[in-house]
Design an enzyme around this catalytic site. Structure first.
Site, PDB file in Angstrom:
ATOM      1  N   ARG A 164      13.772   4.172   0.235  1.00 30.96           N
ATOM      2  CA  ARG A 164      14.550   2.938   0.041  1.00 30.96           C
ATOM      3  C   ARG A 164      13.896   2.309  -1.176  1.00 30.96           C
ATOM      4  O   ARG A 164      12.767   1.875  -1.145  1.00 30.96           O
ATOM      5  CB  ARG A 164      14.429   2.046   1.279  1.00 30.96           C
ATOM      6  CG  ARG A 164      14.950   0.611   1.088  1.00 30.96           C
ATOM      7  CD  ARG A 164      16.443   0.604   0.837  1.00 30.96           C
ATOM      8  NE  ARG A 164      16.971  -0.762   0.888  1.00 30.96           N
ATOM      9  CZ  ARG A 164      17.149  -1.532  -0.181  1.00 30.96           C
ATOM     10  NH1 ARG A 164      16.837  -1.093  -1.387  1.00 30.96           N
ATOM     11  NH2 ARG A 164      17.656  -2.748  -0.045  1.00 30.96           N
ATOM     12  N   HIS A 199      12.277  -2.838  -4.295  1.00 26.63           N
ATOM     13  CA  HIS A 199      13.202  -3.965  -4.320  1.00 26.63           C
ATOM     14  C   HIS A 199      12.521  -5.213  -3.773  1.00 26.63           C
ATOM     15  O   HIS A 199      11.393  -5.167  -3.282  1.00 26.63           O
ATOM     16  CB  HIS A 199      14.443  -3.642  -3.477  1.00 26.63           C
ATOM     17  CG  HIS A 199      14.159  -3.549  -2.005  1.00 26.63           C
ATOM     18  ND1 HIS A 199      13.535  -2.468  -1.420  1.00 26.63           N
ATOM     19  CD2 HIS A 199      14.420  -4.408  -0.976  1.00 26.63           C
ATOM     20  CE1 HIS A 199      13.411  -2.648  -0.121  1.00 26.63           C
ATOM     21  NE2 HIS A 199      13.943  -3.828   0.173  1.00 26.63           N
ATOM     22  N   HIS A 246      13.904  -9.387  -2.016  1.00 28.82           N
ATOM     23  CA  HIS A 246      15.046 -10.214  -1.643  1.00 28.82           C
ATOM     24  C   HIS A 246      14.589 -11.634  -1.347  1.00 28.82           C
ATOM     25  O   HIS A 246      13.395 -11.908  -1.210  1.00 28.82           O
ATOM     26  CB  HIS A 246      15.816  -9.643  -0.448  1.00 28.82           C
ATOM     27  CG  HIS A 246      15.008  -8.794   0.474  1.00 28.82           C
ATOM     28  ND1 HIS A 246      14.074  -9.305   1.331  1.00 28.82           N
ATOM     29  CD2 HIS A 246      14.990  -7.449   0.674  1.00 28.82           C
ATOM     30  CE1 HIS A 246      13.511  -8.326   2.014  1.00 28.82           C
ATOM     31  NE2 HIS A 246      14.048  -7.189   1.638  1.00 28.82           N
ATOM     32  N   GLU A 290      11.409 -10.193   5.400  1.00 26.49           N
ATOM     33  CA  GLU A 290      11.840  -8.979   6.114  1.00 26.49           C
ATOM     34  C   GLU A 290      10.829  -8.619   7.197  1.00 26.49           C
ATOM     35  O   GLU A 290       9.658  -8.407   6.922  1.00 26.49           O
ATOM     36  CB  GLU A 290      11.961  -7.823   5.119  1.00 26.49           C
ATOM     37  CG  GLU A 290      12.231  -6.464   5.758  1.00 26.49           C
ATOM     38  CD  GLU A 290      12.308  -5.367   4.714  1.00 26.49           C
ATOM     39  OE1 GLU A 290      13.158  -5.468   3.818  1.00 26.49           O
ATOM     40  OE2 GLU A 290      11.485  -4.412   4.788  1.00 26.49           O
ATOM     41  N   HIS A 314       8.660  -4.528  -2.569  1.00 27.74           N
ATOM     42  CA  HIS A 314       8.127  -3.519  -1.649  1.00 27.74           C
ATOM     43  C   HIS A 314       9.005  -2.274  -1.677  1.00 27.74           C
ATOM     44  O   HIS A 314      10.064  -2.250  -2.319  1.00 27.74           O
ATOM     45  CB  HIS A 314       8.048  -4.078  -0.224  1.00 27.74           C
ATOM     46  CG  HIS A 314       9.332  -4.652   0.284  1.00 27.74           C
ATOM     47  ND1 HIS A 314       9.774  -5.928  -0.041  1.00 27.74           N
ATOM     48  CD2 HIS A 314      10.300  -4.132   1.096  1.00 27.74           C
ATOM     49  CE1 HIS A 314      10.931  -6.156   0.545  1.00 27.74           C
ATOM     50  NE2 HIS A 314      11.275  -5.078   1.239  1.00 27.74           N
ATOM     51  N   GLU A 347      22.467  -6.677   2.999  1.00 23.71           N
ATOM     52  CA  GLU A 347      21.662  -5.571   2.491  1.00 23.71           C
ATOM     53  C   GLU A 347      22.135  -5.142   1.109  1.00 23.71           C
ATOM     54  O   GLU A 347      21.363  -4.577   0.325  1.00 23.71           O
ATOM     55  CB  GLU A 347      21.752  -4.403   3.477  1.00 23.71           C
ATOM     56  CG  GLU A 347      21.023  -3.147   3.072  1.00 23.71           C
ATOM     57  CD  GLU A 347      19.512  -3.298   2.994  1.00 23.71           C
ATOM     58  OE1 GLU A 347      18.851  -2.400   2.425  1.00 23.71           O
ATOM     59  OE2 GLU A 347      18.986  -4.312   3.504  1.00 23.71           O
TER      60      GLU A 347
END
Length: 411
Positions: free
Chosen positions: A120, A123, A125, A129, A168, A193
């Site tokens: 993944r 990124h 946000h 999380e 992360h 997402e």
């Protein structure tokens, strides 16, 4: 034609007409009701129109609610099975947000799968999380605003927490299963997402001359940059974790992972509860959690939470919850593995194991600490004469209530 043969022919024709009429009448007759019907004694009536028997079987209390249900309550259940599946090379993701479960304004969830080696991508946000590893193993990395680093390998039952804005990555590792699957929970129900800040997406939308100037290299060195986001993609298999522990300004002061299953639970005859909040997992500043395990027939006692909405994720087994919303409103839902439950702020509720195997589920809160109020404890610690005046019960009922919290009650 003889008289006998003519009689036989007429009899056969008559029998055929009778058979045809019977078949027509049978075809026109209403089918016998299948599945639960909204009938309770003399109240209600059967459903004459179309029904979905499979859906009714999953939600019998929606068609035929218990008599104690009353009034209009919002939907408090969503199944990840009904969420859109975003399929990528080597993995997938699906989410439950306010778009799927409108009442869930405090938190949103993402269920994700990565094969071994699949990443993944790097990124960040706006939302924090929190994660629970469902199966397999993964390597997680992060770098904070002070240039301090974090790397860890996590497995089933482990948690991680990345504060908002901290970049992360997650990558599946080989093991007993091919890669990993995990649950992500974000501290905003409107999270998407698809709206995360991806390193490939950013660089694809920055002029090449600016990138070259920023990195101190000629533009030709950046010819291989992707022209769109990668999101989930196969990457080289990680080596030993020691090789990924880069220096920087040293490690982060509060580790971003936690071994939840290694935590000693609160045990009762009906099951157990592990409470993991910032008191034991200091990095988890905005999300507190509890892992509840109920034996068959066991009950997560009647209670409520004074510090926020509750977002639930059912890991295994079958359960039932009734939520009391004041003003004589109450509604009952059945839950299975993969379902999300929701309890708005301060609403009273219970969860009962209705299956033949243990029921395991997560309780999550947008709060640094976990808090609940026990109905049993409240009644036990209030002057009994006052409680008896309210409820018209004998003192023997109150005398048997525990003065200490018993979060799980034996069935």
């Amino acid at each position: 034609m003889t008289l006998t043969s003519r009689r036989d022919t007429l009899a056969a024709a008559a029998a055929g007409l009778v058979g045809t009429a019977a078949a027509t009448a049978q075809a026109q007759a209403p089918a016998a009701p299948s599945g639960p019907q909204p009938i309770r004694g003399r109240d209600g009536a059967d459903i004459l129109g179309p029904v979905n028997p499979a859906r009714q079987a999953q939600e019998p209390f929606t068609t035929l609610p218990p008599k104690t249900d009353h009034g209009t309550m919002p939907n408090l259940k969503w199944s990840f099975t009904d969420s859109h599946m975003r399929i990528e090379e080597g993995g997938w993701a699906r989410q439950t947000t306010t778009r799927e479960l409108p009442i869930s304004t405090a938190m949103a969830g993402v269920n994700m799968r990565l094969k071994a080696g699949v990443a993944r991508e790097m990124h960040w946000h706006k939302e924090a999380e929190w994660a629970y590893m469902l199966k397999g193993r993964a390597r997680i990395t992060a770098v904070d605003q002070a240039g301090r680093t974090f790397v860890d390998d996590v497995g089933e039952g482990d948690l991680w927490y990345f504060p908002s804005g901290i970049p992360h990555s997650i990558q599946g590792l080989p093991g007993e299963v091919d890669g990993c699957e995990f649950l992500l929970v974000f501290d905003d129900g409107h999270f998407s997402e698809d709206s995360t800040f991806l390193i490939t997406d950013w660089l694809a939308h920055t002029p090449r001359d600016i990138l070259a100037k920023n990195f101190g290299v000629p533009e030709s060195a950046l010819a291989g940059l992707p022209d769109k986001e990668k999101y989930i993609f196969p990457a080289p298999m990680p080596g030993p974790i020691a090789g990924d522990r880069t220096g920087g300004a040293g490690p982060v002061p509060e580790g971003f992972s936690y071994r939840m299953l290694a935590q000693e639970p609160i045990r009762t005859k009906g099951g157990s509860v592990r409470i993991t909040d910032s008191k034991v997992f200091p990095a988890s500043k905005t999300i507190a959690a509890a892992l509840v395990e109920l034996e068959p027939g066991g009950l997560r006692e009647l209670h409520w939470h004074p510090n926020g909405d509750e977002w639930q994720y059912y890991l295994s087994g079958e359960g039932r919850m009734t939520v009391f919303g004041s003003e004589s409103k109450a509604r009952t839902f059945d839950y299975r593995a993969g379902d999300v439950g929701y309890v708005p702020f301060a609403m009273g509720h219970y969860v009962e194991n209705t299956g033949s195997t243990p029921l395991r589920f997560l309780e999550l809160f947008r709060s640094p600490t976990y808090a609940d109020v026990s109905l049993n404890q409240w009644m036990a610690l209030t002057p009994h004469a006052l409680v008896r005046a309210h409820l018209n019960v004998d003192e023997t009922v109150l005398a048997g209530l525990p003065t200490a919290k018993t979060p799980v009650v034996k069935g």
